[in-house]
Design an enzyme around this catalytic site. Structure first.
Site, PDB file in Angstrom:
ATOM      1  N   HIS A  22      28.941  49.836  35.836  1.00 60.22           N
ATOM      2  CA  HIS A  22      27.515  50.037  36.093  1.00 60.22           C
ATOM      3  C   HIS A  22      26.720  49.648  34.846  1.00 60.22           C
ATOM      4  O   HIS A  22      26.769  50.308  33.822  1.00 60.22           O
ATOM      5  CB  HIS A  22      27.149  51.458  36.508  1.00 60.22           C
ATOM      6  CG  HIS A  22      25.925  51.490  37.392  1.00 60.22           C
ATOM      7  ND1 HIS A  22      25.987  51.411  38.770  1.00 60.22           N
ATOM      8  CD2 HIS A  22      24.610  51.535  37.088  1.00 60.22           C
ATOM      9  CE1 HIS A  22      24.774  51.434  39.278  1.00 60.22           C
ATOM     10  NE2 HIS A  22      23.914  51.493  38.279  1.00 60.22           N
ATOM     11  N   GLU A  71      34.382  49.442  47.392  1.00 52.33           N
ATOM     12  CA  GLU A  71      33.701  50.666  46.974  1.00 52.33           C
ATOM     13  C   GLU A  71      32.853  51.216  48.107  1.00 52.33           C
ATOM     14  O   GLU A  71      32.425  50.476  48.994  1.00 52.33           O
ATOM     15  CB  GLU A  71      32.755  50.384  45.805  1.00 52.33           C
ATOM     16  CG  GLU A  71      33.373  49.821  44.567  1.00 52.33           C
ATOM     17  CD  GLU A  71      32.343  49.587  43.474  1.00 52.33           C
ATOM     18  OE1 GLU A  71      32.760  49.465  42.318  1.00 52.33           O
ATOM     19  OE2 GLU A  71      31.133  49.519  43.779  1.00 52.33           O
ATOM     20  N   HIS A 116      30.862  46.343  47.622  1.00 52.32           N
ATOM     21  CA  HIS A 116      30.360  47.677  47.987  1.00 52.32           C
ATOM     22  C   HIS A 116      29.521  47.500  49.250  1.00 52.32           C
ATOM     23  O   HIS A 116      28.299  47.346  49.180  1.00 52.32           O
ATOM     24  CB  HIS A 116      29.535  48.259  46.848  1.00 52.32           C
ATOM     25  CG  HIS A 116      29.119  49.681  47.053  1.00 52.32           C
ATOM     26  ND1 HIS A 116      28.948  50.561  46.004  1.00 52.32           N
ATOM     27  CD2 HIS A 116      28.840  50.402  48.175  1.00 52.32           C
ATOM     28  CE1 HIS A 116      28.572  51.739  46.471  1.00 52.32           C
ATOM     29  NE2 HIS A 116      28.492  51.657  47.783  1.00 52.32           N
TER      30      HIS A 116
END
Length: 261
Positions: free
Chosen positions: A206, A80, A49
């Site tokens: 997450h 991401e 990310h």
């Protein structure tokens, strides 16, 4: 027993390796070496990310990891980010170099946001997402939308063109081991069922960890991939990358066995 569902893939998010490296100018720990060791131990994918401020993953990491993944055709590269920031530039450049990622996960975070903390709102965000999803498809990249576990949103995610949704699992992780755990699992189960009914693949991520992962997979149907970073890297500091992969694969197997029993 043979599972009635595809085995959930483990994609290791290596952002925190880069975060540690960036505190000095020595190039250690190596992000690509971490990814390689995870792949050698059986991880099915690598996630990054890259945020606009370069606080952890940086541009050269993205390209070096894409090059590494070419040596692992059975594994997937997932990138991401917010498509309104730097994500699309990476996808276009990677595609132009013949190293397109397998999956782009669109996340609605702000530039200075500490960590991702909510999903897209549909249909409000549909107009800006639709052309970017279509562009990813034209480049041969699968798109997953980071979503809260709201069943009513799943058909809208499919309508805007998404291939998958990544269910934002922090509320479940916060409730794990408390009286609220069962209610949270019911929310995610309903959202996953709605996603599957709409023709979407289901990912999750997450704050998943060794403690809560098996329970999640045992109760939520059809999860194709979990992306795990912070907890995985924390465990790898104690266990080593390879043994951490083995530990998380064991959790996945346990969860799938519970789901299929």
């Amino acid at each position: 027993m043979t599972s009635a569902h595809p085995r959930t893939a483990l994609s290791v998010n290596v952002n925190k390796v880069a975060l540690v490296r960036n505190t000095r100018h020595l190039g250690i720990p190596s992000v690509t070496r971490a990814a390689q060791l995870c792949l050698e131990a059986g991880a099915q994918g690598i996630t990054v990310h890259p945020r606009p401020d370069g606080r952890h993953i940086r541009a050269h990491d993205v390209y070096e990891l894409a090059e590494l993944l070419r040596q692992w055709p059975q594994a997937e590269f997932n990138i991401e980010g917010n498509p309104a920031h730097n994500l699309m530039d990476f996808i276009r450049e990677l595609a132009g170099r013949g190293m397109r990622p397998h999956q782009a996960t669109f996340v609605p975070d702000g530039e200075g946001q500490f960590t991702s903390d909510h999903g897209w709102a549909l249909p409000q965000d549909a107009e800006r997402l639709a052309p970017l999803i279509a562009e990813c498809h034209s480049l041969g990249v699968r798109v997953s939308l980071f979503m809260d576990p709201v069943p009513e949103q799943m058909a809208a995610a499919r309508a805007v063109g998404a291939d998958r949704v990544e269910l934002y699992t922090e509320p479940y992780a916060a409730a794990w081991g408390t009286p609220q755990q069962a209610a949270q699992l019911a929310r995610y189960r309903a959202a996953a069922q709605a996603a599957l009914a709409a023709g979407l693949g289901v990912n999750a991520g997450h704050d998943l960890n060794q403690g809560n992962l098996a329970d999640f997979l045992g109760n939520v149907p059809g999860v194709l991939e979990v992306s795990i970073g912070h907890a995985f890297i924390a465990d790898a500091l104690e266990l080593g990358y390879g043994d951490a992969v083995i530990a998380y694969q064991r959790c996945i197997d346990q969860g799938m066995a519970e789901r299929d029993s």
